[in-house]
Design a protein around this motif. Structure first.
Motif, PDB file in Angstrom:
ATOM      1  N   GLN A   1       0.833  -1.185   0.000  1.00 25.84           N
ATOM      2  CA  GLN A   1       0.000   0.000   0.000  1.00 25.84           C
ATOM      3  C   GLN A   1       0.863   1.228   0.000  1.00 25.84           C
ATOM      4  OE1 GLN A   1      -2.778   0.010   3.164  1.00 25.84           O
ATOM      5  NE2 GLN A   1      -3.708  -1.901   2.577  1.00 25.84           N
ATOM      6  N   LYS A   2       0.348   2.279  -0.596  1.00 30.35           N
ATOM      7  CA  LYS A   2       1.055   3.540  -0.638  1.00 30.35           C
ATOM      8  C   LYS A   2       0.920   4.216   0.708  1.00 30.35           C
ATOM      9  CE  LYS A   2      -1.397   6.652  -2.860  1.00 30.35           C
ATOM     10  NZ  LYS A   2      -1.895   7.754  -2.125  1.00 30.35           N
ATOM     11  N   PRO A   3       2.036   4.637   1.360  1.00 24.58           N
ATOM     12  CA  PRO A   3       1.926   5.357   2.614  1.00 24.58           C
ATOM     13  C   PRO A   3       1.127   6.636   2.419  1.00 24.58           C
ATOM     14  CG  PRO A   3       4.205   4.730   2.186  1.00 24.58           C
ATOM     15  CD  PRO A   3       3.414   4.417   0.958  1.00 24.58           C
TER      16      PRO A   3
ATOM     17  N   ILE B   1      17.439   2.420  -9.736  1.00 24.60           N
ATOM     18  CA  ILE B   1      17.874   2.071 -11.086  1.00 24.60           C
ATOM     19  C   ILE B   1      16.713   2.143 -12.077  1.00 24.60           C
ATOM     20  CG2 ILE B   1      17.517  -0.440 -10.919  1.00 24.60           C
ATOM     21  CD1 ILE B   1      20.564   1.275 -12.533  1.00 24.60           C
ATOM     22  N   CYS B   2      15.479   2.000 -11.593  1.00 27.72           N
ATOM     23  CA  CYS B   2      14.314   2.000 -12.481  1.00 27.72           C
ATOM     24  C   CYS B   2      13.807   3.407 -12.808  1.00 27.72           C
ATOM     25  CB  CYS B   2      13.173   1.198 -11.860  1.00 27.72           C
ATOM     26  SG  CYS B   2      13.532  -0.548 -11.659  1.00 27.72           S
ATOM     27  N   CYS B   3      13.687   4.262 -11.789  1.00 28.08           N
ATOM     28  CA  CYS B   3      13.030   5.563 -12.005  1.00 28.08           C
ATOM     29  C   CYS B   3      13.885   6.770 -11.629  1.00 28.08           C
ATOM     30  CB  CYS B   3      11.709   5.621 -11.252  1.00 28.08           C
ATOM     31  SG  CYS B   3      11.896   5.713  -9.455  1.00 28.08           S
ATOM     32  N   ASP B   4      15.112   6.550 -11.157  1.00 29.27           N
ATOM     33  CA  ASP B   4      16.066   7.596 -10.825  1.00 29.27           C
ATOM     34  C   ASP B   4      15.697   8.402  -9.571  1.00 29.27           C
ATOM     35  OD1 ASP B   4      18.578   8.656 -11.464  1.00 29.27           O
ATOM     36  OD2 ASP B   4      17.663  10.439 -12.349  1.00 29.27           O
ATOM     37  N   THR B   5      14.808   7.905  -8.733  1.00 30.87           N
ATOM     38  CA  THR B   5      14.484   8.584  -7.474  1.00 30.87           C
ATOM     39  C   THR B   5      15.668   8.456  -6.519  1.00 30.87           C
ATOM     40  OG1 THR B   5      12.128   8.123  -7.726  1.00 30.87           O
ATOM     41  CG2 THR B   5      12.904   8.564  -5.485  1.00 30.87           C
ATOM     42  N   PRO B   6      16.113   9.558  -5.881  1.00 28.18           N
ATOM     43  CA  PRO B   6      17.193   9.454  -4.897  1.00 28.18           C
ATOM     44  C   PRO B   6      16.713   8.699  -3.654  1.00 28.18           C
ATOM     45  CG  PRO B   6      16.362  11.707  -5.010  1.00 28.18           C
ATOM     46  CD  PRO B   6      15.642  10.929  -6.058  1.00 28.18           C
ATOM     47  N   LEU B   7      17.479   7.699  -3.225  1.00 28.56           N
ATOM     48  CA  LEU B   7      17.049   6.822  -2.135  1.00 28.56           C
ATOM     49  C   LEU B   7      17.923   6.933  -0.880  1.00 28.56           C
ATOM     50  CD1 LEU B   7      16.467   3.620  -4.306  1.00 28.56           C
ATOM     51  CD2 LEU B   7      14.742   5.283  -3.574  1.00 28.56           C
TER      52      LEU B   7
ATOM     53  N   ASN C   1      11.233   8.617   0.289  1.00 30.61           N
ATOM     54  CA  ASN C   1      11.413   8.008  -1.027  1.00 30.61           C
ATOM     55  C   ASN C   1      11.507   6.488  -0.987  1.00 30.61           C
ATOM     56  OD1 ASN C   1      11.386  10.595  -1.970  1.00 30.61           O
ATOM     57  ND2 ASN C   1      13.560  10.694  -2.430  1.00 30.61           N
ATOM     58  N   VAL C   2      11.572   5.925   0.218  1.00 33.00           N
ATOM     59  CA  VAL C   2      11.618   4.474   0.401  1.00 33.00           C
ATOM     60  C   VAL C   2      10.452   4.089   1.296  1.00 33.00           C
ATOM     61  CG1 VAL C   2      12.946   2.575   1.394  1.00 33.00           C
ATOM     62  CG2 VAL C   2      14.122   4.361   0.119  1.00 33.00           C
ATOM     63  N   LYS C   3       9.781   2.993   0.952  1.00 38.37           N
ATOM     64  CA  LYS C   3       8.700   2.485   1.798  1.00 38.37           C
ATOM     65  C   LYS C   3       8.974   1.023   2.101  1.00 38.37           C
ATOM     66  CE  LYS C   3       5.635   1.305  -2.060  1.00 38.37           C
ATOM     67  NZ  LYS C   3       4.301   1.523  -2.650  1.00 38.37           N
ATOM     68  N   SER C   4       8.246   0.479   3.041  1.00 37.62           N
ATOM     69  CA  SER C   4       8.431  -0.929   3.382  1.00 37.62           C
ATOM     70  C   SER C   4       7.087  -1.594   3.588  1.00 37.62           C
ATOM     71  CB  SER C   4       9.309  -1.080   4.624  1.00 37.62           C
ATOM     72  OG  SER C   4       8.664  -0.533   5.739  1.00 37.62           O
ATOM     73  N   LYS C   5       7.095  -2.906   3.475  1.00 32.11           N
ATOM     74  CA  LYS C   5       5.891  -3.702   3.722  1.00 32.11           C
ATOM     75  C   LYS C   5       6.320  -5.053   4.268  1.00 32.11           C
ATOM     76  CE  LYS C   5       5.203  -6.067  -0.656  1.00 32.11           C
ATOM     77  NZ  LYS C   5       4.215  -6.508  -1.612  1.00 32.11           N
TER      78      LYS C   5
ATOM     79  N   LEU D   1      10.994  -0.988  -0.690  1.00 28.44           N
ATOM     80  CA  LEU D   1      10.617  -0.669  -2.067  1.00 28.44           C
ATOM     81  C   LEU D   1      10.849   0.808  -2.348  1.00 28.44           C
ATOM     82  CD1 LEU D   1       7.148  -2.356  -1.701  1.00 28.44           C
ATOM     83  CD2 LEU D   1       8.965  -3.272  -3.128  1.00 28.44           C
ATOM     84  N   CYS D   2      11.098   1.138  -3.615  1.00 27.65           N
ATOM     85  CA  CYS D   2      11.129   2.535  -4.033  1.00 27.65           C
ATOM     86  C   CYS D   2       9.695   3.050  -3.920  1.00 27.65           C
ATOM     87  CB  CYS D   2      11.632   2.645  -5.468  1.00 27.65           C
ATOM     88  SG  CYS D   2      11.483   4.311  -6.158  1.00 27.65           S
ATOM     89  N   ALA D   3       9.499   4.163  -3.233  1.00 29.15           N
ATOM     90  CA  ALA D   3       8.146   4.707  -3.036  1.00 29.15           C
ATOM     91  C   ALA D   3       7.564   5.272  -4.329  1.00 29.15           C
ATOM     92  CB  ALA D   3       8.164   5.789  -1.956  1.00 29.15           C
ATOM     93  N   ALA D   4       8.412   5.580  -5.308  1.00 28.51           N
ATOM     94  CA  ALA D   4       7.919   6.162  -6.560  1.00 28.51           C
ATOM     95  C   ALA D   4       7.490   5.115  -7.578  1.00 28.51           C
ATOM     96  CB  ALA D   4       8.987   7.066  -7.171  1.00 28.51           C
TER      97      ALA D   4
END
Length: 194
Positions: free
Chosen positions: A57-59, A112-118, A141-145, A159-162
């Protein structure tokens, strides 16, 4: 937003033994085995769930406008086979083999997929595990589940949040100030040196 609560989970390994997991309201669970004489109890674990369910789920603090949608076809063109396997199929690279496990170069690690800074290199530390490890993320920019893919070892997937790229897992055995260890696959990252 739906909430899913698991109260118990049972499975039978063979005809003579069974295991049962019972969850209580404090995110604790106990494990009991049956089949070797009388039932055995007393093994317990602690799970700290982040979010309201085990599903992705999206935070609440991530805006939909910040989401990045990239087709599988596009990712297959841009990524190597290993990068695709890790970020899209939840793979794991072998320890001590990834490009960044021992890198000390100052900079920012991006998805590596979307270039979001992590992660910033200043939060990287030597965990001794053979994977790049960080004690803090960049913003939200990082989420977890919750990851229950290994039944006896529940973990928090990162996971990357973006774009929802699988990065690795987070554990509560990191250094101060956060006490977190974000254990990340090198193949999910791109370092942009300072």
């Amino acid at each position: 937003m739906a909430t899913h609560i698991i109260r118990s989970l049972s499975f039978q390994a063979n005809t003579s033994s069974k295991a049962r997991f019972d969850f209580d309201s404090k995110s604790q669970f106990s494990l009991s085995f049956r089949g070797l004489g009388k039932p055995r109890r007393g093994v317990s674990f602690s799970i700290r769930a982040m979010g309201s369910s085990a599903s992705s789920q999206k935070p609440d603090n991530i805006q939909e406008a910040g989401r990045v949608s990239i087709s599988d076809e596009e990712l297959k063109k841009r990524l190597t086979g290993e990068q695709y396997y890790i970020t899209r199929q939840k793979g794991t690279e072998r320890a001590f083999t990834g490009e960044y496990w021992n890198t000390k170069t100052p900079g920012t690690y991006h998805c590596i997929c979307c270039d979001t800074p992590l992660f910033e290199s200043s939060t990287k530390f030597d965990s001794g595990t053979g994977w790049p490890s960080y004690y803090q993320t960049i913003g939200d920019n990082v989420k977890s589940k919750l990851d229950l893919s290994i039944i006896f070892m529940p973990r928090q997937e990162v996971l990357c949040a973006a774009c929802d790229a699988h990065l690795g897992h987070v554990f509560d055995d990191g250094p101060p100030p956060t006490g977190k260890r974000y254990c990340i696959n090198s193949a999910s990252l791109k370092l942009k040196p300072k």
